[in-house]
Design an enzyme around this catalytic site. Sequence first.
Site, PDB file in Angstrom:
ATOM      1  N   ASP A  37     -77.728  54.279 -19.696  1.00 55.62           N
ATOM      2  CA  ASP A  37     -78.270  55.241 -20.648  1.00 55.62           C
ATOM      3  C   ASP A  37     -77.714  56.629 -20.345  1.00 55.62           C
ATOM      4  OD1 ASP A  37     -79.806  53.382 -21.934  1.00 55.62           O
ATOM      5  OD2 ASP A  37     -81.666  53.879 -20.888  1.00 55.62           O
ATOM      6  N   ASP A  79     -87.932  57.497 -23.173  1.00 57.53           N
ATOM      7  CA  ASP A  79     -87.446  58.388 -22.125  1.00 57.53           C
ATOM      8  C   ASP A  79     -87.727  59.833 -22.542  1.00 57.53           C
ATOM      9  OD1 ASP A  79     -85.452  59.191 -23.926  1.00 57.53           O
ATOM     10  OD2 ASP A  79     -83.943  57.861 -23.071  1.00 57.53           O
ATOM     11  N   ARG A 175     -86.605  51.288 -19.009  1.00 51.86           N
ATOM     12  CA  ARG A 175     -87.527  52.039 -19.869  1.00 51.86           C
ATOM     13  C   ARG A 175     -88.685  51.168 -20.325  1.00 51.86           C
ATOM     14  NH1 ARG A 175     -84.192  53.632 -24.643  1.00 51.86           N
ATOM     15  NH2 ARG A 175     -82.687  52.109 -23.895  1.00 51.86           N
TER      16      ARG A 175
END
Length: 202
Positions: A37, A79, A175
């Site tokens: 990410d 996030d 996540r």
Amino acid sequence: MDGIIQINKPKDYTSHDIVKVVKNILNEKVGHTGTLDPNATGVLPLLIGKGTKLSKYLINHDKIYKATLKLGIQTDTLDITGKVLQKQQVDINSISEDFVKQKLKEFLGKLEQIPPMYSAIKVNGKKLYEYARKGQEVEIKPREIEIYDIKLEKLDKKNSEIIFTINCSKGTYIRTICEELANKLGTIRVYERIRKNTSRKI
């Protein structure tokens, strides 16, 4: 140039961004062995030139992550970069280290996990985040993952954060693990999202 190099990926860069930069510098074919990410930092192995032929041997390797979970906030991307959907006051003093460790252990073993909507997985030729940005729903099939070890590093009561390390198989979305942990701890109401994005034992 042929071989493998390791890049310490900085925050706010996608794996594709790093590949593009290195490709321009070396003027060689460049690939990576797994997407990180943009908000993630750490080791990103890059395959250079003929080294790209090694991808099939490396891409399925297990991963180790160190994650920080901020309690009391839910975002659409799971996030800190996402839109805040809700906030909830957390009585952090009522959460003990032993309780957190107990809940972390519930993730150990083989699981079926549904990836988050804001991810680069393709469904019908489009990335999931493209559907999410347009507010479109699409069926996401669960993926089998495995958690080999998960360890509490710190319960930061001052900042309402939980820091933990996780040793897991390829394709694990940290996540999603974080959101489910928050739900297990009762620190945020995520019933609808947990129903859609869930990890269950198999």
